[in-house]
Design a protein around this motif. Structure first.
Motif, short mmCIF file in Angstrom:
data_model
loop_
_atom_site.label_atom_id
_atom_site.label_comp_id
_atom_site.label_asym_id
_atom_site.label_seq_id
_atom_site.Cartn_x
_atom_site.Cartn_y
_atom_site.Cartn_z
N LEU A 1 29.23 8.39 15.88
CA LEU A 1 29.46 7.22 15.05
C LEU A 1 30.69 7.47 14.19
CD1 LEU A 1 25.86 6.56 13.64
CD2 LEU A 1 26.93 5.44 15.60
N ASN A 2 31.43 6.42 13.90
CA ASN A 2 32.53 6.52 12.95
C ASN A 2 32.51 5.28 12.07
OD1 ASN A 2 34.90 7.43 11.65
ND2 ASN A 2 36.13 6.07 12.95
N TYR A 3 32.61 5.50 10.77
CA TYR A 3 32.61 4.40 9.80
C TYR A 3 33.24 4.93 8.53
CZ TYR A 3 28.59 7.06 8.13
OH TYR A 3 27.78 8.07 7.69
N PRO A 4 33.60 4.07 7.57
CA PRO A 4 34.19 4.55 6.32
C PRO A 4 33.15 5.34 5.51
CG PRO A 4 34.70 2.24 6.68
CD PRO A 4 33.63 2.60 7.65
N GLN A 5 33.24 6.65 5.54
CA GLN A 5 32.25 7.50 4.87
C GLN A 5 32.22 7.24 3.37
OE1 GLN A 5 30.46 10.72 6.74
NE2 GLN A 5 29.24 9.38 5.46
N SER A 6 33.32 6.73 2.81
CA SER A 6 33.36 6.44 1.38
C SER A 6 32.49 5.25 1.00
CB SER A 6 34.81 6.17 0.94
OG SER A 6 35.32 5.05 1.65
N GLN A 7 32.12 4.43 2.00
CA GLN A 7 31.35 3.22 1.72
C GLN A 7 29.84 3.42 1.83
OE1 GLN A 7 33.18 0.44 4.47
NE2 GLN A 7 34.64 -0.25 2.91
N ILE A 8 29.43 4.46 2.53
CA ILE A 8 28.01 4.78 2.66
C ILE A 8 27.89 6.25 3.03
CG2 ILE A 8 27.95 4.07 5.08
CD1 ILE A 8 25.07 3.16 4.68
N SER A 9 26.90 6.90 2.46
CA SER A 9 26.76 8.34 2.70
C SER A 9 25.90 8.59 3.94
CB SER A 9 26.13 9.02 1.49
OG SER A 9 24.86 8.49 1.22
N GLY A 10 26.10 9.74 4.57
CA GLY A 10 25.29 10.14 5.71
C GLY A 10 24.11 10.97 5.26
N PRO A 11 23.32 11.50 6.17
CA PRO A 11 23.47 11.36 7.62
C PRO A 11 22.93 10.02 8.13
CG PRO A 11 21.57 12.76 7.11
CD PRO A 11 22.21 12.41 5.80
N PRO A 12 23.31 9.59 9.35
CA PRO A 12 24.29 10.25 10.21
C PRO A 12 25.68 10.17 9.61
CG PRO A 12 23.75 8.09 11.07
CD PRO A 12 22.81 8.33 9.93
N PHE A 13 26.46 11.22 9.86
CA PHE A 13 27.80 11.30 9.30
C PHE A 13 28.83 10.70 10.25
CE2 PHE A 13 25.44 14.86 7.40
CZ PHE A 13 25.61 14.57 6.05
N ALA A 14 29.93 10.26 9.66
CA ALA A 14 31.03 9.70 10.45
C ALA A 14 31.83 10.83 11.10
CB ALA A 14 31.94 8.87 9.55
N VAL A 15 32.05 10.69 12.40
CA VAL A 15 32.88 11.65 13.15
C VAL A 15 33.80 10.82 14.04
CG1 VAL A 15 32.92 13.58 14.75
CG2 VAL A 15 31.01 13.36 13.15
N ASN A 16 35.10 10.87 13.78
CA ASN A 16 36.02 10.04 14.56
C ASN A 16 36.57 10.79 15.77
OD1 ASN A 16 38.24 11.66 13.71
ND2 ASN A 16 38.52 10.41 11.87
N GLN A 17 37.37 10.10 16.56
CA GLN A 17 37.85 10.68 17.81
C GLN A 17 38.72 11.91 17.57
OE1 GLN A 17 39.97 7.97 20.39
NE2 GLN A 17 40.30 9.51 21.98
N ALA A 18 39.57 11.85 16.58
CA ALA A 18 40.43 13.00 16.29
C ALA A 18 39.61 14.23 15.94
CB ALA A 18 41.40 12.66 15.15
N GLN A 19 38.52 14.02 15.20
CA GLN A 19 37.66 15.14 14.84
C GLN A 19 36.93 15.70 16.06
OE1 GLN A 19 35.55 12.85 11.86
NE2 GLN A 19 36.52 13.96 10.18
#
Length: 216
Positions: free
Chosen positions: A154-172
């Motif tokens: 999943l990828n989403y603006p982590q600053s707008q909601i806390s995980g888990p699940p955590f945001a992990v984008n393609q570059a990561q």
């Protein structure tokens, strides 16, 4: 990790789904499995994805921190099971499935010697950033060369909601798996309309991505 155990004890397991994951069904062919192949499911919980894989004729090895999750998997699916103990794990098992209850990082290559594929729906994105590199490095060390991995993120603006699940984008993802894996992006799309939790948090988007990795 005590928070993880507490979530299971309190039934706060919003990540658990009652139906098999649609992306597993759609993309399982990328794993190029033979009948009776063994699939490793890290941080497996009581996922019905494992039941789906069993019904397809595959063998399963899961690892899960919570014994309660393992017990619920077998009982809710009416599977008779046995228990055995090793120095580091309590293993719940039935025909064609074993769930190792304990720390993922205590697994070794011998434990997974039969594994030819990995299905990671909720492991990588369950881990905070400081553990992800350790996770991917340990996974690499305990699976055989040629092993394929179906990875969902999943990828989403982590600053707008806390995980888990955590945001992990393609570059990561590419950075985490660049040493030792070939990585193919199979699909990535915004699925905010089907995620009421993220809608309530007014998140701008939530991308769901599926990858196929291949250990060199």
């Amino acid at each position: 990790m005590t928070d993880w155990i507490k979530r299971w004890q309190e039934g706060k397991i919003g990540w658990h789904k009652k139906l098999p994951n649609s992306k597993l069904i759609e993309f399982i062919t990328c794993l190029k499995l033979c009948k009776n192949s063994t699939i490793f499911v890290p941080l497996c919980g009581k996922s019905v994805d494992m039941l789906y894989l069993l019904e397809k004729g595959y063998r399963i090895i899961g690892v899960e921190l919570s014994e309660l999750a393992a017990e619920q998997f077998f009982k809710e699916n009416e599977l008779e099971y046995s228990i055995k103990k090793t120095d580091q794990f309590i293993i719940y098992y039935a025909p064609n499935i074993q769930i190792y209850c304990g720390d993922f990082f205590d697994l070794n290559a011998h434990d997974l010697k039969a594994v030819s594929a990995v299905y990671d729906r909720a492991a990588l994105i369950a881990l905070p950033a400081d553990l992800r590199q350790e996770y991917t490095q340990h996974l690499y060390s305990i699976i055989q060369a040629g092993c394929r991995v179906l990875l969902l993120t999943l990828n989403y603006p982590q600053s707008q909601i806390s995980g888990p699940p955590f945001a992990v984008n393609q570059a990561q993802v590419l950075s985490l798996y660049k040493n030792g894996f070939d990585c193919q992006l199979l699909q990535c799309f915004n699925d905010l309309e089907n995620e009421p939790k993220f809608q309530r948090a007014n998140v701008d988007f939530i991308e769901k991505a599926t990858y196929c990795l291949h250990k060199k």
